[in-house]
Write an enzyme that holds these catalytic residues in place. Structure first.
Site, PDB file in Angstrom:
ATOM      1  N   GLY A  42     -42.042   9.079 -12.165  1.00  0.00           N
ATOM      2  CA  GLY A  42     -41.775  10.095 -11.129  1.00  0.00           C
ATOM      3  C   GLY A  42     -40.966   9.535  -9.966  1.00  0.00           C
ATOM      4  O   GLY A  42     -40.072  10.178  -9.452  1.00  0.00           O
ATOM      5  N   GLY A  43     -41.307   8.309  -9.550  1.00  0.00           N
ATOM      6  CA  GLY A  43     -40.553   7.660  -8.467  1.00  0.00           C
ATOM      7  C   GLY A  43     -40.665   8.413  -7.156  1.00  0.00           C
ATOM      8  O   GLY A  43     -41.560   9.248  -6.954  1.00  0.00           O
ATOM      9  N   CYS A  45     -38.711  10.677  -5.986  1.00  0.00           N
ATOM     10  CA  CYS A  45     -38.399  12.100  -6.135  1.00  0.00           C
ATOM     11  C   CYS A  45     -39.662  12.935  -6.339  1.00  0.00           C
ATOM     12  O   CYS A  45     -39.888  13.916  -5.633  1.00  0.00           O
ATOM     13  CB  CYS A  45     -37.447  12.264  -7.309  1.00  0.00           C
ATOM     14  SG  CYS A  45     -37.129  13.954  -7.744  1.00  0.00           S
ATOM     15  N   GLY A 183     -33.419  11.792  13.997  1.00  0.00           N
ATOM     16  CA  GLY A 183     -32.418  11.852  12.928  1.00  0.00           C
ATOM     17  C   GLY A 183     -32.210  13.290  12.472  1.00  0.00           C
ATOM     18  O   GLY A 183     -33.156  13.947  12.044  1.00  0.00           O
ATOM     19  N   GLY A 185     -30.420  14.357   9.952  1.00  0.00           N
ATOM     20  CA  GLY A 185     -29.960  14.426   8.557  1.00  0.00           C
ATOM     21  C   GLY A 185     -30.833  15.403   7.776  1.00  0.00           C
ATOM     22  O   GLY A 185     -31.736  16.038   8.340  1.00  0.00           O
ATOM     23  N   HIS A 447     -24.080  42.554 -10.253  1.00  0.00           N
ATOM     24  CA  HIS A 447     -24.219  43.225  -8.952  1.00  0.00           C
ATOM     25  C   HIS A 447     -25.603  43.836  -8.850  1.00  0.00           C
ATOM     26  O   HIS A 447     -26.092  44.386  -9.831  1.00  0.00           O
ATOM     27  CB  HIS A 447     -23.167  44.325  -8.828  1.00  0.00           C
ATOM     28  CG  HIS A 447     -23.287  45.091  -7.540  1.00  0.00           C
ATOM     29  ND1 HIS A 447     -22.898  44.576  -6.327  1.00  0.00           N
ATOM     30  CD2 HIS A 447     -23.771  46.340  -7.282  1.00  0.00           C
ATOM     31  CE1 HIS A 447     -23.112  45.467  -5.381  1.00  0.00           C
ATOM     32  NE2 HIS A 447     -23.652  46.552  -5.920  1.00  0.00           N
TER      33      HIS A 447
HETATM   34  C1  LIG Z   1     -38.307  13.353   1.668  1.00  0.00           C
HETATM   35  C2  LIG Z   1     -37.235  13.253   0.620  1.00  0.00           C
HETATM   36  C3  LIG Z   1     -36.704  14.395   0.073  1.00  0.00           C
HETATM   37  C4  LIG Z   1     -35.706  14.303  -0.892  1.00  0.00           C
HETATM   38  N1  LIG Z   1     -35.208  15.458  -1.419  1.00  0.00           N
HETATM   39  C5  LIG Z   1     -34.253  15.405  -2.369  1.00  0.00           C
HETATM   40  C6  LIG Z   1     -33.751  16.579  -2.960  1.00  0.00           C
HETATM   41  O1  LIG Z   1     -34.147  17.674  -2.620  1.00  0.00           O
HETATM   42  N2  LIG Z   1     -32.831  16.454  -3.943  1.00  0.00           N
HETATM   43  C7  LIG Z   1     -32.352  15.235  -4.341  1.00  0.00           C
HETATM   44  O2  LIG Z   1     -31.503  15.177  -5.234  1.00  0.00           O
HETATM   45  N3  LIG Z   1     -32.808  14.093  -3.790  1.00  0.00           N
HETATM   46  C8  LIG Z   1     -33.746  14.157  -2.824  1.00  0.00           C
HETATM   47  N4  LIG Z   1     -34.245  12.995  -2.298  1.00  0.00           N
HETATM   48  C9  LIG Z   1     -33.674  11.718  -2.760  1.00  0.00           C
HETATM   49  C10 LIG Z   1     -34.270  11.351  -4.123  1.00  0.00           C
HETATM   50  O3  LIG Z   1     -35.674  11.258  -4.009  1.00  0.00           O
HETATM   51  C11 LIG Z   1     -33.675  10.045  -4.601  1.00  0.00           C
HETATM   52  O4  LIG Z   1     -32.278  10.133  -4.602  1.00  0.00           O
HETATM   53  C12 LIG Z   1     -34.154   9.722  -6.009  1.00  0.00           C
HETATM   54  O5  LIG Z   1     -35.556   9.639  -6.082  1.00  0.00           O
HETATM   55  C13 LIG Z   1     -33.540   8.395  -6.484  1.00  0.00           C
HETATM   56  O6  LIG Z   1     -33.990   8.141  -7.769  1.00  0.00           O
HETATM   57  P1  LIG Z   1     -34.026   6.673  -8.368  1.00  0.00           P
HETATM   58  O7  LIG Z   1     -34.324   6.854  -9.815  1.00  0.00           O
HETATM   59  O8  LIG Z   1     -32.798   5.939  -7.994  1.00  0.00           O
HETATM   60  O9  LIG Z   1     -35.213   5.913  -7.665  1.00  0.00           O
HETATM   61  P2  LIG Z   1     -36.584   6.314  -6.977  1.00  0.00           P
HETATM   62  O10 LIG Z   1     -36.946   7.728  -7.183  1.00  0.00           O
HETATM   63  O11 LIG Z   1     -36.482   5.791  -5.590  1.00  0.00           O
HETATM   64  O12 LIG Z   1     -37.637   5.464  -7.806  1.00  0.00           O
HETATM   65  C14 LIG Z   1     -37.590   4.085  -7.826  1.00  0.00           C
HETATM   66  C15 LIG Z   1     -38.895   3.577  -8.383  1.00  0.00           C
HETATM   67  O13 LIG Z   1     -38.750   2.173  -8.629  1.00  0.00           O
HETATM   68  C16 LIG Z   1     -39.961   1.539  -8.267  1.00  0.00           C
HETATM   69  N5  LIG Z   1     -39.669   0.107  -8.038  1.00  0.00           N
HETATM   70  C17 LIG Z   1     -39.006  -0.457  -7.010  1.00  0.00           C
HETATM   71  N6  LIG Z   1     -38.959  -1.796  -7.173  1.00  0.00           N
HETATM   72  C18 LIG Z   1     -39.601  -2.072  -8.332  1.00  0.00           C
HETATM   73  C19 LIG Z   1     -39.888  -3.254  -9.052  1.00  0.00           C
HETATM   74  N7  LIG Z   1     -39.497  -4.464  -8.610  1.00  0.00           N
HETATM   75  N8  LIG Z   1     -40.581  -3.158 -10.211  1.00  0.00           N
HETATM   76  C20 LIG Z   1     -40.986  -1.960 -10.685  1.00  0.00           C
HETATM   77  N9  LIG Z   1     -40.740  -0.803 -10.047  1.00  0.00           N
HETATM   78  C21 LIG Z   1     -40.057  -0.861  -8.889  1.00  0.00           C
HETATM   79  C22 LIG Z   1     -40.384   2.293  -7.016  1.00  0.00           C
HETATM   80  O14 LIG Z   1     -41.757   2.089  -6.744  1.00  0.00           O
HETATM   81  C23 LIG Z   1     -40.061   3.735  -7.438  1.00  0.00           C
HETATM   82  O15 LIG Z   1     -41.163   4.316  -8.104  1.00  0.00           O
HETATM   83  C24 LIG Z   1     -35.243  13.035  -1.327  1.00  0.00           C
HETATM   84  C25 LIG Z   1     -35.791  11.879  -0.794  1.00  0.00           C
HETATM   85  C26 LIG Z   1     -36.773  11.968   0.172  1.00  0.00           C
HETATM   86  C27 LIG Z   1     -37.364  10.712   0.729  1.00  0.00           C
END
Ligand SMILES: Cc1cc2nc3c(=O)[nH]c(=O)nc-3n(C[C@H](O)[C@H](O)[C@H](O)COP(=O)(O)OP(=O)(O)OC[C@H]3O[C@@H](n4cnc5c(N)ncnc54)[C@H](O)[C@@H]3O)c2cc1C
Length: 473
Positions: A42-43, A45, A183, A185, A447
């Site tokens: 899930g990360g 996101c 911020g 943003g 429409h």
């Molecule tokens: C509040 C908020 C709202 C957002 N809303 C949106 C939106 O509406 N739409 C959109 O497109 N984006 C949105 N984003 C941005 C989006 O969440 C990110 O762009 C996206 O999650 C990036 O995905 P990713 O796969 O690069 O990594 P991430 O989702 O950041 O996941 C990375 C994962 O790697 C893990 N990790 C890190 N280091 C290690 C390691 N050494 N070993 C094992 N695991 C590790 C982390 O714990 C994490 O679980 C939002 C972000 C935030 C904070």
């Protein structure tokens, strides 16, 4: 099956980039390990970004609409908000989605390893398991998808529960009486919108002259008007000089030419000043991976780093920091590993700000065209002329298309208005398909829908929009 089925792949980080990559690799027959500290994929996101924020924004929109309903002769009264039930609902959404990804991992026979990865060398990872223990695992290729975290500025760092980052704000421990969002943003504005709808007095401070820096100003204008009423105050051209925890609140001092009140106390402060890539992966120096000046891992169009065995995708590999960019990069990297002729070269990556109204854009923006000294033609359709917008009582929106004046090809699309985030997908498709103004104008749209505003913008390009009259000169 090709010989790729013998490849052993590790994906480090199970966000939208990581799990998309892992699942495709498994679908292509590779042996995949997906490594992440959380219980399920899930990360950011799913656990603390896109999904929880959008669940809460849905509730904020409902509250806003119920209040607007007074204008239509329908009164619901003041909303009674049970924060713990709201929190539980949001957490349930997250649990269902991440649990579903866990099931999909098992179905695909992806080895999900709950832990943190460090490099022993270019092809070997040392995984420290969340439940204890360490294991060395070797692979043919490793995909880094470690994402990003909130940026921290020393002057804004206070060790108190009153100062939150986006993760803490999404936990929704309580609704404070007053909140300062540092911020302007998209993350700050989205979370500010949630807290304001729940009854908090929200102020925003932004050091640049406008909210959503870098976004076309005519898209931001309708948002400014509405959010100006929702928020208590918006301080532009203003920086936070200092913050002090006074026990009962945070005393904030402001600095800037337009500042009237130089000091103010807030119950809570949300610091939302950008994100930084998680490129400080232990042991990365034992590989040939190169990290750039802004801490992004450097990759080529196949998402391969300078180390041939290592790929990087998503937030850690560069802007825009968006989930859908991460997942597409993840799939491209896996295809590249599988030997397919692929490159990550999108013509348009949509960006959506889920405020009310929403703002969405893709492809070339007017600002970028100006910076590139590029000749463009812009056609705008105001939603005041849209029947659907009228029925929703949301006529403040606008759809604009950016064209190449010679080829009449759609280069960019910008939309502000309710549901802009859904509408923008049509713009992305138009750009990716190389659509011309005529293609969009001749495509029959249903429409009455807001999607007609895209078609009518193309008609505006020819000066023949049905719902707008422009006298001939
Ligand atoms: C509040 C908020 C709202 C957002 N809303 C949106 C939106 O509406 N739409 C959109 O497109 N984006 C949105 N984003 C941005 C989006 O969440 C990110 O762009 C996206 O999650 C990036 O995905 P990713 O796969 O690069 O990594 P991430 O989702 O950041 O996941 C990375 C994962 O790697 C893990 N990790 C890190 N280091 C290690 C390691 N050494 N070993 C094992 N695991 C590790 C982390 O714990 C994490 O679980 C939002 C972000 C935030 C904070």
């Amino acid at each position: 099956m090709t010989e790729t089925s013998n490849l052993r792949i590790a994906v480090v980080g199970a966000g939208p980039g990581g799990y998309a990559a892992a699942f495709l690799a498994a679908d292509l027959g590779m042996k995949v390990a997906l490594i992440d500290p959380e219980l399920n994929p899930g990360g950011v996101c799913l656990y603390r970004g896109c999904i929880p924020s959008k669940a809460l924004l849905h509730v904020a929109k409902l509250i806003g609409e119920s209040q607007q309903a007074k204008d239509w002769g329908v009164e619901f009264g003041e909303p009674k908000i049970d924060v713990s039930r709201l929190r539980a609902w949001k957490e349930d959404v997250v649990k269902k989605l991440t649990g579903g990804l866990g099931v999909l991992s098992k179905q695909r026979k992806v080895q999900y390893v709950q832990g943190r990865a460090a490099f022993e060398n270019s092809t070997t990872l040392r995984v420290t398991k969340t439940n204890g223990g360490e294991e060395n695992l070797s692979f043919d290729r490793i995909i880094l998808a470690t994402g990003s975290g909130p940026a921290i500025i020393p002057v804004l760092k206070l060790d108190t529960l009153r100062v939150m980052d986006s993760t803490v704000a999404l936990d929704l421990a309580e609704v404070p009486k007053t909140l300062l969002v540092i911020g302007g943003g998209y993350i700050g504005l989205e979370l500010g919108t949630v807290y304001a709808a729940l009854g908090c007095k929200v102020s925003v401070v932004e050091m640049l002259p406008g909210l959503l820096p870098g976004t076309d100003r005519d898209l931001v204008l309708p948002l400014n008007k509405r959010i100006g009423k929702l928020f208590d105050s918006i301080l532009l051209n203003t920086t936070v000089a200092s913050m002090k925890d006074e026990g009962s609140g945070i005393r904030v001092t402001f600095h800037g030419p337009e500042v009237k009140e130089h000091e103010k106390v807030f119950d809570k402060v949300l610091v939302s000043v950008g994100r930084k890539p998680n490129s400080e992966i232990p042991g990365l120096e034992k590989t040939q991976v190169r990290v750039g000046s802004r801490r992004f891992i450097q990759v080529n169009k196949q998402l391969q780093t300078d180390d041939p065995a290592i790929y990087a995708i998503g937030d850690v590999a560069g802007e825009p920091l968006l989930a859908h960019k991460a997942s597409h990069e993840g799939r491209t990297a896996v295809e590249a590993i599988a030997g397919h002729k692929v490159a990550f070269e999108p013509n348009a990556i949509p960006a959506v700000v889920f405020t009310d109204p929403e703002i969405a854009w893709c492809g070339l923006t007017e600002i970028e065209a100006q910076q590139q000294n590029r000749e463009i033609k812009v056609a705008k359709f105001p939603w005041a002329a849209s029947g659907r917008a009228m029925t929703l009582d949301r006529t403040e929106g606008m759809t604009k298309l950016i064209f190449d004046p010679q080829s009449e090809r759609v280069l960019g699309v910008g939309i502000v208005g309710t549901g802009a985030g859904e509408l923008i997908a049509e713009g992305v498709l138009a750009i990716e398909m190389g659509a011309l103004a005529k293609d969009v104008a001749l495509t029959i749209h249903p429409h009455p829908t807001l999607s007609e505003t895209v078609m009518e913008s193309a008609e505006v390009f020819f000066g023949t929009s049905t719902d707008i009259y422009r006298p001939k000169r």
